[in-house]
Design an enzyme around this catalytic site. Structure first.
Site, PDB file in Angstrom:
ATOM      1  CB  THR A 110      -8.959  -2.397  -5.005  1.00 25.67           C
ATOM      2  OG1 THR A 110      -7.623  -2.111  -5.511  1.00 25.67           O
ATOM      3  CG2 THR A 110      -9.317  -3.486  -4.283  1.00 25.67           C
TER       4      THR A 110
ATOM      5  CG  ASN B 242      -3.609  -5.598  -2.307  1.00 22.58           C
ATOM      6  OD1 ASN B 242      -2.549  -6.122  -2.980  1.00 22.58           O
ATOM      7  ND2 ASN B 242      -3.970  -4.523  -2.308  1.00 22.58           N
TER       8      ASN B 242
ATOM      9  CG  LEU C  30       9.205 -13.416   4.242  1.00 23.35           C
ATOM     10  CD1 LEU C  30      10.023 -14.533   3.882  1.00 23.35           C
ATOM     11  CD2 LEU C  30       8.128 -13.768   5.208  1.00 23.35           C
TER      12      LEU C  30
ATOM     13  CB  CYS D  60      -3.395  -1.222  -1.211  1.00 20.59           C
ATOM     14  SG  CYS D  60      -3.442   0.174  -2.391  1.00 20.59           S
TER      15      CYS D  60
HETATM   16  C1  UDX Z   1      -6.575   3.807  -6.034  1.00 15.17           C
HETATM   17  C2  UDX Z   1      -7.595   2.705  -6.747  1.00 15.17           C
HETATM   18  O1  UDX Z   1      -8.761   3.487  -7.104  1.00 15.17           O
HETATM   19  C3  UDX Z   1      -8.109   2.023  -5.392  1.00 15.17           C
HETATM   20  O2  UDX Z   1      -9.130   1.095  -5.582  1.00 15.17           O
HETATM   21  C4  UDX Z   1      -6.817   1.342  -4.703  1.00 15.17           C
HETATM   22  O3  UDX Z   1      -7.375   0.632  -3.778  1.00 15.17           O
HETATM   23  C5  UDX Z   1      -5.935   2.650  -4.305  1.00 15.17           C
HETATM   24  O4  UDX Z   1      -5.554   3.105  -5.427  1.00 15.17           O
HETATM   25  P1  UDX Z   1      -6.226   6.289  -5.618  1.00 15.17           P
HETATM   26  O5  UDX Z   1      -5.760   6.344  -7.102  1.00 15.17           O
HETATM   27  O6  UDX Z   1      -5.184   6.124  -4.589  1.00 15.17           O
HETATM   28  O7  UDX Z   1      -7.139   4.738  -5.530  1.00 15.17           O
HETATM   29  O8  UDX Z   1      -7.332   7.234  -5.219  1.00 15.17           O
HETATM   30  P2  UDX Z   1      -7.267   8.800  -5.038  1.00 15.17           P
HETATM   31  O9  UDX Z   1      -5.597   8.829  -4.875  1.00 15.17           O
HETATM   32  O10 UDX Z   1      -8.255   8.940  -4.079  1.00 15.17           O
HETATM   33  O11 UDX Z   1      -7.741   9.187  -6.687  1.00 15.17           O
HETATM   34  C6  UDX Z   1      -8.907   8.871  -7.026  1.00 15.17           C
HETATM   35  C7  UDX Z   1      -9.342  10.040  -7.849  1.00 15.17           C
HETATM   36  O12 UDX Z   1     -10.563  10.060  -8.630  1.00 15.17           O
HETATM   37  C8  UDX Z   1      -9.091  11.618  -7.292  1.00 15.17           C
HETATM   38  O13 UDX Z   1      -8.491  12.693  -8.057  1.00 15.17           O
HETATM   39  C9  UDX Z   1     -10.725  12.092  -7.413  1.00 15.17           C
HETATM   40  O14 UDX Z   1     -10.510  13.549  -7.662  1.00 15.17           O
HETATM   41  C10 UDX Z   1     -11.236  11.309  -8.547  1.00 15.17           C
HETATM   42  N1  UDX Z   1     -12.397  11.237  -8.802  1.00 15.17           N
HETATM   43  C11 UDX Z   1     -13.132  10.464  -7.603  1.00 15.17           C
HETATM   44  C12 UDX Z   1     -13.481  11.559  -9.792  1.00 15.17           C
HETATM   45  O15 UDX Z   1     -12.753  11.942 -10.772  1.00 15.17           O
HETATM   46  N2  UDX Z   1     -14.508  11.457  -9.904  1.00 15.17           N
HETATM   47  C13 UDX Z   1     -15.178  10.789  -8.696  1.00 15.17           C
HETATM   48  O16 UDX Z   1     -16.579  10.829  -8.914  1.00 15.17           O
HETATM   49  C14 UDX Z   1     -14.561  10.468  -7.692  1.00 15.17           C
HETATM   50  C1  UDX Z   2       0.324  -2.915  -2.072  1.00 15.81           C
HETATM   51  C2  UDX Z   2       0.523  -4.052  -3.088  1.00 15.81           C
HETATM   52  O1  UDX Z   2       2.068  -4.505  -3.063  1.00 15.81           O
HETATM   53  C3  UDX Z   2       0.393  -4.007  -4.436  1.00 15.81           C
HETATM   54  O2  UDX Z   2       0.432  -4.872  -5.260  1.00 15.81           O
HETATM   55  C4  UDX Z   2      -1.212  -3.425  -4.803  1.00 15.81           C
HETATM   56  O3  UDX Z   2      -1.543  -3.078  -5.918  1.00 15.81           O
HETATM   57  C5  UDX Z   2      -1.452  -2.247  -3.787  1.00 15.81           C
HETATM   58  O4  UDX Z   2      -0.945  -2.268  -2.450  1.00 15.81           O
HETATM   59  P1  UDX Z   2       1.545  -0.715  -1.798  1.00 15.81           P
HETATM   60  O5  UDX Z   2       0.367  -0.632  -0.610  1.00 15.81           O
HETATM   61  O6  UDX Z   2       1.499   0.433  -2.508  1.00 15.81           O
HETATM   62  O7  UDX Z   2       1.384  -2.150  -2.692  1.00 15.81           O
HETATM   63  O8  UDX Z   2       2.861  -0.954  -1.142  1.00 15.81           O
HETATM   64  P2  UDX Z   2       3.687  -2.320  -0.544  1.00 15.81           P
HETATM   65  O9  UDX Z   2       5.005  -2.237  -0.998  1.00 15.81           O
HETATM   66  O10 UDX Z   2       2.895  -3.262  -0.824  1.00 15.81           O
HETATM   67  O11 UDX Z   2       3.788  -1.955   1.224  1.00 15.81           O
HETATM   68  C6  UDX Z   2       2.705  -1.840   1.902  1.00 15.81           C
HETATM   69  C7  UDX Z   2       3.049  -1.664   3.237  1.00 15.81           C
HETATM   70  O12 UDX Z   2       3.496  -2.960   3.784  1.00 15.81           O
HETATM   71  C8  UDX Z   2       3.893  -0.611   3.254  1.00 15.81           C
HETATM   72  O13 UDX Z   2       3.394   0.045   4.676  1.00 15.81           O
HETATM   73  C9  UDX Z   2       5.237  -1.430   3.725  1.00 15.81           C
HETATM   74  O14 UDX Z   2       6.027  -0.617   4.462  1.00 15.81           O
HETATM   75  C10 UDX Z   2       4.973  -2.756   4.384  1.00 15.81           C
HETATM   76  N1  UDX Z   2       5.877  -3.706   4.171  1.00 15.81           N
HETATM   77  C11 UDX Z   2       5.998  -4.302   3.091  1.00 15.81           C
HETATM   78  C12 UDX Z   2       6.105  -4.331   5.385  1.00 15.81           C
HETATM   79  O15 UDX Z   2       6.070  -4.142   6.263  1.00 15.81           O
HETATM   80  N2  UDX Z   2       7.222  -5.352   5.228  1.00 15.81           N
HETATM   81  C13 UDX Z   2       7.245  -5.906   3.722  1.00 15.81           C
HETATM   82  O16 UDX Z   2       8.101  -6.707   3.795  1.00 15.81           O
HETATM   83  C14 UDX Z   2       7.011  -5.351   2.830  1.00 15.81           C
END
Ligand code: UDX
Ligand code: UDX
Length: 434
Positions: free
Chosen positions: A121, A212, A254, A264
């Site tokens: 993202t 989001n 909701l 996120c």
């Molecule tokens: C993802 C998406 O990238 C982010 O945009 C979204 O908002 C949340 O989910 P996430 O997968 O949670 O992020 O990131 P993270 O769990 O931090 O994993 C990123 C990985 O990339 C790590 O394993 C890190 O070691 C690796 N990395 C980071 C590389 O391989 N090269 C780099 O230069 C930096």
């Molecule tokens: C979110 C988006 O849903 C997904 O589409 C995007 O790609 C990444 O971010 P995620 O953050 O993994 O996914 O989980 P999600 O199920 O969306 O919940 C996010 C947070 O909202 C959690 O803390 C959850 O407890 C809260 N939530 C969710 C509420 O409080 N009420 C709800 O009705 C739904």
């Protein structure tokens, strides 16, 4: 088709494993040697329902490989997905240093055409910055494209979401890039008949932040309605049900509670506000979404204070450390707010989470952790529910009451039916249902 995915986090590993399951040949790159070592030994660096089985099946089929060498990753495929983290940076703007680093490393190893795809993202117009970075570090005049292909995966159901996408969005600037991404997604589009939307990269990047942020807004809206319900002696769960049956509103997102967390929503709402501000628009609406979310935790904290009067030396059991069920991720989790608050007030905490304990313990090593919710609740003066795990929903309330010092529950996720719990002799407070 060969595909390289850089970053084996919650998004990169799930994305790479799914691509390989759809028949592509995938090489996942990560600069964290330990993660690559774990993955080569078929150990998962993250918890996600169904991920371990998916990875094992495709490694065995010879379609999924791991390396820490970006050079190998660049050589392996024409299409390179960037799925590295984009954590909150200065004043909430996304930290894009990892994305830039990958762009630079790819450019330095390129010898022929590559399509770089933003899976992480990123703020709108990051594709322009990435193009500039690649052009700057290219060793020769080699053609390339940059595209945006945002992920819409919810943690805890990421694989299910990947296999049942509501839509696939690709932001491209050339026919060549469009055809490559169409080929990658062909298996899942044919299987699910989902829409594959083709637009320019800026629109694709914005689609992600807007989606989001809208979902976060929906949660803050029902949480604000919950505050009114508490004052109007209404039941927010019933109000949400009444709202959700309107097809224009829909029942999902909701659920009133202690507020949203995760890697996120908090980050993406912050980043969207920053992007808009940078472009010249003051996104007041999203600032209010953030404020409601923050005050939700404070509102539940006040319920705890009212119940306990003196927090010092009181035993408080907390059920749920992950930001939501189905994941071990504690990023921006409500538990990261309540544990320090209650510790500072010198409560004696007893913590439980079925999978997130290890990650949480990294930040709070001196707290007490228990492997069973009833054990955690033993001797407690108050039980605080922060994550709606199934194990919480199925708690034996009679057994729970017998082990607690005082039968008091503050339910931050409206897990229980107030009438039922009160009939069991508990003092029970939840959100929007006083
Ligand atoms: C993802 C998406 O990238 C982010 O945009 C979204 O908002 C949340 O989910 P996430 O997968 O949670 O992020 O990131 P993270 O769990 O931090 O994993 C990123 C990985 O990339 C790590 O394993 C890190 O070691 C690796 N990395 C980071 C590389 O391989 N090269 C780099 O230069 C930096
Ligand atoms: C979110 C988006 O849903 C997904 O589409 C995007 O790609 C990444 O971010 P995620 O953050 O993994 O996914 O989980 P999600 O199920 O969306 O919940 C996010 C947070 O909202 C959690 O803390 C959850 O407890 C809260 N939530 C969710 C509420 O409080 N009420 C709800 O009705 C739904």
């Amino acid at each position: 088709m060969n595909i390289t995915v850089v970053g084996t986090g919650y998004v990169g590993l799930v994305t790479g494993a799914c691509f390989s399951d759809w028949g592509h040949n995938v090489l996942c790159v990560d600069n964290d040697e330990n993660k690559v070592k774990m993955l080569k030994q078929l150990q998962m660096p993250i918890y996600e329902d169904g991920l371990e089985e998916l990875v094992k099946r495709n490694v065995a089929a010879g379609r999924l490989h791991f390396t820490s060498s970006i050079a190998e990753g660049v050589k392996f495929a024409e299409v390179i997905f960037i799925a590295v983290g984009t954590p909150p940076g200065y004043r909430g703007a996304a930290n894009l240093s990892y994305v830039e680093q990958v762009g630079r490393e790819v450019a330095e190893h390129m010898t022929d055409y590559k399509l770089l795809v933003e899976k992480s993202t990123v703020p709108v117009n990051t594709h322009e910055q990435l193009k500039r970075t690649v052009s700057k570090y290219l060793r020769a005049d080699i053609p390339f494209d940059v595209a945006s292909n945002p992920e819409f995966l919810k943690e805890g159901s990421a694989i299910e979401d990947a296999y049942n996408p509501d839509r696939i969005v690709i932001g491209v600037e050339s026919v060549r890039a469009e055809k490559l991404l169409q080929e990658i997604y062909k298996p899942i589009v044919e299987k699910t008949k989902c829409s594959l939307l083709v637009m320019n990269p800026a629109s694709a990047e914005l689609t992600k932040h807007a989606s989001n942020s809208f979902l976060a807004m929906k949660i803050s809206f029902i949480n604000a309605v919950a505050r009114v319900c508490e004052l109007a002696d209404a039941d927010v769960e019933q109000v949400a049900q009444g709202m959700g049956l309107d097809s224009r509103i829909g029942p999902k997102f909701l659920r009133a509670g202690v507020g949203y967390g995760g890697s996120c929503f908090p980050k993406d709402v912050d980043a969207f506000i920053q992007i808009a501000d940078h472009l010249g628009y003051n996104f007041e609406l999203l600032k209010e979404v953030q404020r409601v979310n923050k005050t939700q935790r404070e509102h539940v904290m006040q319920k705890i204070q009212r119940e306990l009067w003196v927090i010092q030396d009181k035993v408080v059991a907390i059920l749920g450390l992950a930001f939501k069920p189905g994941t071990d991720d504690v990023r921006e989790s409500p538990s990261l707010y309540f544990v320090p608050q209650l510790s500072e007030a010198r409560a004696k905490l007893r913590l439980w989470d079925p999978v997130a304990e290890e990650r949480f313990r990294e930040q709070f090593p001196s707290e007490k952790y228990f492997s069973d919710p009833i054990e955690a609740a033993t001797g407690a003066d108050l039980l605080l529910i922060l994550t709606d795990w199934p194990e919480v929903k199925s708690l034996d309330l009679d057994k729970l009451k017998s082990v607690m010092n005082c039968p008091v529950i503050i339910d931050g996720r409206n897990v229980f039916d107030p009438k039922l719990v009160r009939a069991k002799g508990f003092t029970y407070h939840s959100v929007g249902r006083e």
